[in-house]
Scaffold this motif. Structure first.
Motif, PDB file in Angstrom:
ATOM      1  N   ASP A 179       0.946  -1.088  -0.012  1.00  9.29           N
ATOM      2  CA  ASP A 179      -0.039   0.225  -0.149  1.00  9.29           C
ATOM      3  C   ASP A 179       0.964   1.253  -0.020  1.00  9.29           C
ATOM      4  N   HIS A 180       1.912   1.313   0.750  1.00 15.15           N
ATOM      5  CA  HIS A 180       2.753   2.469   0.927  1.00 15.15           C
ATOM      6  C   HIS A 180       4.311   2.596   0.284  1.00 15.15           C
ATOM      7  N   VAL A 181       4.806   1.383  -0.027  1.00 13.83           N
ATOM      8  CA  VAL A 181       6.200   1.656  -0.366  1.00 13.83           C
ATOM      9  C   VAL A 181       6.349   1.108  -1.513  1.00 13.83           C
ATOM     10  N   ILE A 182       6.171  -0.292  -2.014  1.00 15.36           N
ATOM     11  CA  ILE A 182       6.701  -0.626  -3.446  1.00 15.36           C
ATOM     12  C   ILE A 182       5.984   0.146  -4.485  1.00 15.36           C
ATOM     13  N   GLY A 183       6.829   0.598  -5.487  1.00 18.76           N
ATOM     14  CA  GLY A 183       6.327   1.264  -6.395  1.00 18.76           C
ATOM     15  C   GLY A 183       6.535   2.798  -6.485  1.00 18.76           C
ATOM     16  N   THR A 184       7.116   3.154  -5.125  1.00 22.71           N
ATOM     17  CA  THR A 184       7.076   4.685  -5.128  1.00 22.71           C
ATOM     18  C   THR A 184       8.268   5.163  -5.325  1.00 22.71           C
ATOM     19  N   HIS A 185       9.271   4.109  -5.713  1.00 19.87           N
ATOM     20  CA  HIS A 185      10.611   4.743  -6.241  1.00 19.87           C
ATOM     21  C   HIS A 185      11.143   3.966  -7.537  1.00 19.87           C
ATOM     22  N   GLU A 186      11.568   4.962  -8.554  1.00 22.34           N
ATOM     23  CA  GLU A 186      11.968   4.462  -9.626  1.00 22.34           C
ATOM     24  C   GLU A 186      13.304   4.352  -9.733  1.00 22.34           C
ATOM     25  N   PRO A 187      14.271   3.157  -9.684  1.00 22.22           N
ATOM     26  CA  PRO A 187      15.553   3.065  -9.919  1.00 22.22           C
ATOM     27  C   PRO A 187      15.926   3.429 -11.139  1.00 22.22           C
ATOM     28  N   ASP A 188      17.210   3.855 -11.273  1.00 20.38           N
ATOM     29  CA  ASP A 188      17.646   4.322 -12.969  1.00 20.38           C
ATOM     30  C   ASP A 188      18.534   3.419 -13.420  1.00 20.38           C
ATOM     31  N   ASP A 189      18.555   2.209 -12.673  1.00 18.79           N
ATOM     32  CA  ASP A 189      19.607   1.076 -13.452  1.00 18.79           C
ATOM     33  C   ASP A 189      18.918  -0.056 -13.421  1.00 18.79           C
ATOM     34  N   VAL A 190      17.507  -0.021 -14.228  1.00 22.01           N
ATOM     35  CA  VAL A 190      16.759  -1.215 -14.138  1.00 22.01           C
ATOM     36  C   VAL A 190      17.384  -2.194 -15.120  1.00 22.01           C
ATOM     37  N   GLY A 191      17.510  -3.426 -14.973  1.00 21.26           N
ATOM     38  CA  GLY A 191      18.079  -4.485 -15.845  1.00 21.26           C
ATOM     39  C   GLY A 191      17.452  -5.460 -16.049  1.00 21.26           C
ATOM     40  N   TYR A 231      15.743   0.822   2.431  1.00 20.47           N
ATOM     41  CA  TYR A 231      14.274   1.178   2.045  1.00 20.47           C
ATOM     42  C   TYR A 231      14.002   1.561   0.538  1.00 20.47           C
ATOM     43  N   LEU A 232      14.921   2.338  -0.027  1.00 18.62           N
ATOM     44  CA  LEU A 232      14.735   2.579  -1.658  1.00 18.62           C
ATOM     45  C   LEU A 232      14.575   1.449  -2.344  1.00 18.62           C
ATOM     46  N   ASP A 233      15.446   0.428  -2.160  1.00 19.88           N
ATOM     47  CA  ASP A 233      15.265  -0.768  -2.801  1.00 19.88           C
ATOM     48  C   ASP A 233      14.197  -1.597  -2.770  1.00 19.88           C
ATOM     49  N   VAL A 234      13.540  -1.557  -1.650  1.00 16.38           N
ATOM     50  CA  VAL A 234      12.288  -2.132  -1.444  1.00 16.38           C
ATOM     51  C   VAL A 234      11.276  -1.216  -2.224  1.00 16.38           C
ATOM     52  N   ALA A 235      11.384  -0.148  -2.252  1.00 17.07           N
ATOM     53  CA  ALA A 235      10.513   1.134  -2.811  1.00 17.07           C
ATOM     54  C   ALA A 235      10.560   0.586  -4.398  1.00 17.07           C
ATOM     55  N   GLY A 236      11.516   0.272  -4.901  1.00 20.42           N
ATOM     56  CA  GLY A 236      11.797  -0.082  -6.306  1.00 20.42           C
ATOM     57  C   GLY A 236      11.613  -1.559  -6.725  1.00 20.42           C
ATOM     58  N   ALA A 237      11.052  -2.387  -5.755  1.00 19.79           N
ATOM     59  CA  ALA A 237      10.865  -3.777  -5.973  1.00 19.79           C
ATOM     60  C   ALA A 237       9.976  -4.116  -7.312  1.00 19.79           C
ATOM     61  N   HIS A 238       9.230  -3.035  -7.585  1.00 17.97           N
ATOM     62  CA  HIS A 238       8.411  -3.364  -8.562  1.00 17.97           C
ATOM     63  C   HIS A 238       8.951  -3.422 -10.054  1.00 17.97           C
ATOM     64  N   THR A 239      10.156  -3.195  -9.969  1.00 16.58           N
ATOM     65  CA  THR A 239      11.106  -3.122 -11.409  1.00 16.58           C
ATOM     66  C   THR A 239      11.564  -4.165 -11.688  1.00 16.58           C
ATOM     67  N   ALA A 240      11.744  -5.365 -10.728  1.00 17.39           N
ATOM     68  CA  ALA A 240      12.282  -6.396 -10.957  1.00 17.39           C
ATOM     69  C   ALA A 240      11.497  -7.254 -11.854  1.00 17.39           C
ATOM     70  N   ARG A 241      12.240  -8.445 -12.379  1.00 17.37           N
ATOM     71  CA  ARG A 241      11.441  -9.160 -13.434  1.00 17.37           C
ATOM     72  C   ARG A 241      11.066 -10.446 -12.746  1.00 17.37           C
ATOM     73  N   VAL A 242      11.665 -10.708 -11.925  1.00 20.74           N
ATOM     74  CA  VAL A 242      11.101 -12.124 -11.178  1.00 20.74           C
ATOM     75  C   VAL A 242      11.156 -11.999  -9.714  1.00 20.74           C
ATOM     76  N   THR A 243      10.157 -12.761  -8.852  1.00 23.19           N
ATOM     77  CA  THR A 243      10.295 -12.893  -7.569  1.00 23.19           C
ATOM     78  C   THR A 243      10.584 -14.504  -7.043  1.00 23.19           C
TER      79      THR A 243
END
Lengths: 505, 464
Positions: A179-191, A231-243
């Motif tokens: 609800d509050h964390v994942i997806g709130t940060h866009e990392p600039d090094d998505v691979g 924290y920022l890694d968690v906030a950017g977790a939505h950019t990962a390809r696999v969980t």
């Protein structure tokens, strides 16, 4: 509403155990009602804190009277490679006056300010508890206001203790992240080879024995939640390809919803045991390739697995002479990782009992195949019975969590902690070798012979034998004639499954 | 008089306190066959249980009424009754010690009335089991207050009036504080018995939490004060209270059964132990045994040898009020300076007597922020973070001590206990002594334009 959230948790379609139930049973939820005077285990708040607190650079503020945090802080051995802020304890430590005067929310708001100013963390997690929920403090509103005012994320975690068990708290923590964390940060090094790992707690730093395996394959851990997370890694977790999801029941809803919302496929895996570790690497590679990663990853993964497995098995083989025929009692509430059992059996260890309290029917089927004798399965054992079994020498060692530690020790029986308080890393290939080594060291410790030695006098303190005479016979220290437990030990009356049955695992 | 500075900030950072019900549970655990019961949610019990286990390295009997959301709204009397009856059936305890928590106290119920109704309704089922109540919400007090309430509740529930003042002339009540260890209580028993007196120690954790290996699995506390002995306390010739926070139960014994009492604020210094020994000699009419006189002489020698290491040392102390007073008096008595004193709650009268400029009611965050420049930190295991970050050694005292073994077997009272404390602290000082360097002794070292490092002065003040 919290109530809807909880109902939602109980309706988890991703949970195998849940799907096996009919609609009526599902509605009742997963948590059994507790028996007053005969209950054990932590509350929902406990569970929520366990899942979120290893986010190392965040401050964790517990809105409660003293006990919730004061009795429980800095008590888990998760490893951090960076900040130590998570190990500090923050609580509003509500007094009677705060409660009577209705000053809870104000104090919380002030506390957020104090922490923001003193530590400037990337985020503050705020936990509600029984008392603050009961007096109706609106932590969501306070968090929102404080977040706007002080310019940092202030995340409400709504899991007061009385709503249920630790496991439910785990899930509610996952909801807070969603609800509050994942997806709130866009990392600039998505691979193309970024992955998340959910339910990894990095106990004793054990994830550090696994992470290099991924890195050797060019796979990046975007977010390991929560162990050693930023924290920022968690906030950017939505950019990962696999969980990859470990410790399945805790965060399954989070994994499923991340798939729904961001299309990240997930699989259940484990780093405990040789074949599970290999499977985890294999599945990760397969899913990444199916989502467009370079297909050469598959071959490189197989090569790495072959190499690391060979090394691990060779190291484990050294323990076979020491552990062949040793009898292990597993008391964990339900082993998920069958490859640990398989690996132990592979080097000649017998499993003489395992609890299946938290196992699914499918798990139980697998246990039956593995153990041959289903009588070695037990739902859960009363401390008294467990003590009796150990005192009667029906096992050589018990592997369990800290809760049953003293049952084994008071029965003068070797014990190894395989729960969160343990001091050794057991994950990955090296971890499995470490586990085997620790079992050998525990069983072989000369202390067992010493503590089992009877005093040379009876209950009244009268000498049982003349020490002089005994010395003449040269049998000091021999227990064989006197002690039936010792005899039973040598008769090996509990021969169980052997190593050869394990080929398919 | 020492100033007591109250807490003003909103966020408590690194709590010093353990909760009030935990202190009460610890007291109940010192009664043979007892079972403490937390009236609250299961987490209240689980956290306290884990902490007690981490400290004592023992299985701890502790149960919960498992309040859920519905019971929290509708009232918890049913849960309390069910829990008591379940405990009775499953573990057959001699005593069930109910400790309320913040959850049920915030809701607010008449627990005493509920309990007496439960006792009445189940008189037969509960025969042979005493049920006592301590109201110990987490939102006030800490270990000390919880201990006081539990001990007082047991005296109140079990000791009958003694209008005729029937007295057993050799029987003495001993009321230890929560901070007394297993070794302390064993030693006190020896001291009292050395005068031919028979002590009733309440509570007596030396029998229950002393780390023995019984021959069968026991689900309750084993060892400890016997319930019939508690009932007999009204016939003692005297009560000796070994901390300010057990004055209340001592006073209740006097009011109830006419037993006179004496409070000892500390038993870790020569003068205090002298007074204690003199009282035993007076009560028994016997001379002080040679063994004790010899121990006193050994303490004198330890004071002489030890004082070199203490003079001028700056001590940062954080502890509950009575333990704070005991340790502050100990260190100050050897010439050290109590540079910082932090405590848990501000209401104890003993705080006014702590030999420090002021006592701050606060947490280990306050402690860490003010302890820079001190030579020794003295608090429980949670002080380890401050110790790591400040680079100042930590002497572990009180509760919880979870990262060192044997804290319950540390002797801190009597001539021998005082001697042990001297050696323990002096050895830490010696192990952490900073050797002088040309820089540290250079007379011009502090006259640089920017003198950024106050730690330089350390080597000067360190005792030789």
């Amino acid at each position: 509403m919290l109530k809807d959230k909880i109902a939602d948790m109980f309706n988890e379609p991703g949970c195998e155990k849940n799907q096996a139930k009919d609609a009526k049973a599902r509605k009742k939820g997963c948590s059994k009602p507790l028996t007053p005077g005969a209950a054990a285990g932590g509350c929902a708040f406990d569970g929520a804190k366990i899942v979120l607190q290893p986010v190392t650079d965040a401050a964790h503020l517990i809105h409660a009277p003293l006990a919730c945090e004061g009795n429980s802080w800095d008590n888990r051995g998760a490893g951090s490679s960076g900040s130590d802020l998570w190990r500090r304890s923050f609580t509003t430590d509500l007094t009677e006056l705060d409660i009577v005067m209705g000053q809870g929310e104000r104090k919380l708001y002030k506390a957020v300010r104090e922490i923001a100013q003193a530590f400037n963390p990337p985020a503050i997690f705020v936990y509600s508890t029984c008392v603050t929920a009961l007096i109706g403090d609106d932590i969501e509103a306070v968090c929102k206001a404080a977040s706007a005012k002080y310019g940092l994320p202030v995340v409400p975690v709504n899991a007061p203790g009385f709503v249920g068990s630790k496991n439910l708290g785990n899930k509610l923590a996952g909801e807070a992240l969603l609800d509050h964390v994942i997806g709130t940060h866009e990392p600039d090094d998505v691979g193309p080879t970024d992955i998340n790992i959910l339910g990894e707690f990095n106990l004793s730093g054990e994830f550090w024995a696994v992470k290099p395996l991924f890195e050797a394959l060019g796979i990046r851990i975007r977010a390991s939640i929560p162990g050693d997370a930023r924290y920022l890694d968690v906030a950017g977790a939505h950019t990962a390809r696999v969980t990859m999801m470990e410790c399945s029941t805790a965060l399954i809803t989070l994994a499923r919803k991340m798939e729904e919302r961001w299309g990240i496929p997930f699989f259940e895996g484990s780093f405990y045991g040789i074949s599970d570790t290999s499977d985890a690497l294999r599945q990760t590679a397969r899913l990444l390739v199916s989502r467009g990663a370079d297909p050469s990853l598959l071959n490189r993964t197989e090569a790495l697995i072959a190499q690391e497995e060979a090394i691990a098995w060779a190291r484990m083989e050294a323990y076979r002479p020491r552990l062949q025929g040793k009898r292990v009692l597993l008391n964990t509430g339900g082993v998920k990782s069958w490859s640990v059992v398989a690996a132990l059996q592979e080097i000649g260890i017998e499993i003489v009992g395992t609890s299946v309290k938290k196992s699914t029917d499918e798990d139980k089927e697998r246990i039956k195949q593995l153990l041959k004798d289903e009588h070695h399965m037990f739902e859960s054992m009363a401390p008294r019975d467990l003590y009796a079994m150990l005192a009667a020498n029906k096992a050589d060692i018990m592997l369990s969590g800290g809760r049953t530690q003293f049952i084994a020790l008071k029965a003068k029986m070797p014990w190894l902690d395989i729960n969160q308080e343990r001091h050794f890393p057991y994950a990955g290939y090296d971890g499995m070798v470490e586990l085997v080594k620790r079992i050998a060291l525990a069983i072989e410790n000369p202390v067992w012979e010493t503590v089992r030695e009877d005093a040379p006098w009876d209950r009244e303190g009268n000498l049982t034998e003349s020490p002089l005479l005994q010395a003449g016979k040269g049998v000091i220290g021999s227990r064989e004639e006197a002690d039936p437990h010792f005899l039973a030990h040598h008769r090996k009356k509990f021969a169980g499954a052997g190593a050869d049955d394990m080929a398919e695992c | 008089m020492t100033a007591v500075i109250p807490r003003t900030k909103a966020a408590s950072l690194n709590p010093l306190k353990s909760s009030q019900p935990l202190g009460a549970a610890l007291a109940y655990l010192g009664v043979d066959g007892a079972m403490p019961l937390f009236h609250g949610s299961q987490g209240c019990t689980s956290f306290a249980l884990v902490l007690l286990v981490r400290h004592f390295k023992e299985a701890i009997p502790l149960q919960t009424t498992a309040m859920d959301e519905v019971a929290t709204v509708l009232g918890g009397a049913d849960h309390l009754e069910e829990a008591i009856l379940n405990l009775k059936t499953r573990t057959k305890p001699s005593l069930i010690g109910v400790c309320t928590t913040a959850l049920v106290e915030t809701r607010g119920e008449d627990f005493a009335a509920d309990l007496s109704a439960i006792r009445r309704r189940n008189a037969d089922a509960l025969a042979g089991t005493e049920v006592v109540l301590a109201q110990t919400p987490d939102f006030e007090g800490a270990m000390e207050e919880g201990w006081t309430k539990a001990v007082t509740s047991m005296v109140d529930a079990l000791v009958p009036p003694n209008p005729e003042r029937m007295v057993s002339l050799t029987q003495v009540n001993i009321l230890p504080g929560w901070h007394h260890t297993v070794a302390d209580i064993e030693h006190l028993r020896d001291l009292v018995e050395a005068f031919g007196l028979e002590p009733i120690i309440l509570p007596d954790i030396s029998g229950s939490l002393d780390g023995t290996v019984p021959e069968r699995w026991v689900p309750t506390a084993y060892g400890g004060t016997l319930v019939p002995d508690i009932r007999a306390m009204g016939r003692s010739v005297h009560t000796i209270a070994l901390a300010e926070h057990v004055r209340a139960p001592a006073a209740l014994l006097e009011a109830r059964a006419g037993v006179p009492f004496t409070v000892f604020e500390s038993l870790s210094g020569l003068k205090a132990v002298d007074r204690f020994v003199a009282l035993l000699a007076r009560l028994s009419g016997r001379p002080v045994p040679a063994r004790l006189r010899r121990q006193r002489s050994q303490l004198q020698d330890a004071l002489l040898d030890g004082h070199f290491h203490f003079g001028g040392q700056k001590i940062a102390l954080a502890a509950e009020p009575d333990l704070l007073f005991t340790l502050a008096s100990f260190f100050a008595g050897l010439g050290a300076e109590i540079a910082l004193a932090v405590t848990t709650t501000g209401s104890s009268p003993i705080l006014r007597k702590v030999p420090a400029r002021e006592v701050l009611v606060g947490d280990l965050g306050d402690f860490e922020a003010r302890a820079a420049g001190c030579d020794l930190l003295v608090t429980h295991s949670h002080g380890r973070q401050a110790s790591e970050r400040l680079g100042i050694p930590l002497m572990r005292v009180g509760f919880p001590v979870f990262d060192r073994l044997g804290s319950q077997h540390r002797l801190t009272v009597g001539y021998q206990g005082a001697r042990n404390l001297i050696f323990e602290a002096a050895n830490i000082f010696q192990a952490n002594r900073r050797e002088p360097t040309p820089q540290s002794l250079n007379p011009f070292r502090d006259r640089r334009p920017t003198s950024e490092d106050t730690h330089d002065s350390h080597a000067q003040t360190a005792a030789r």
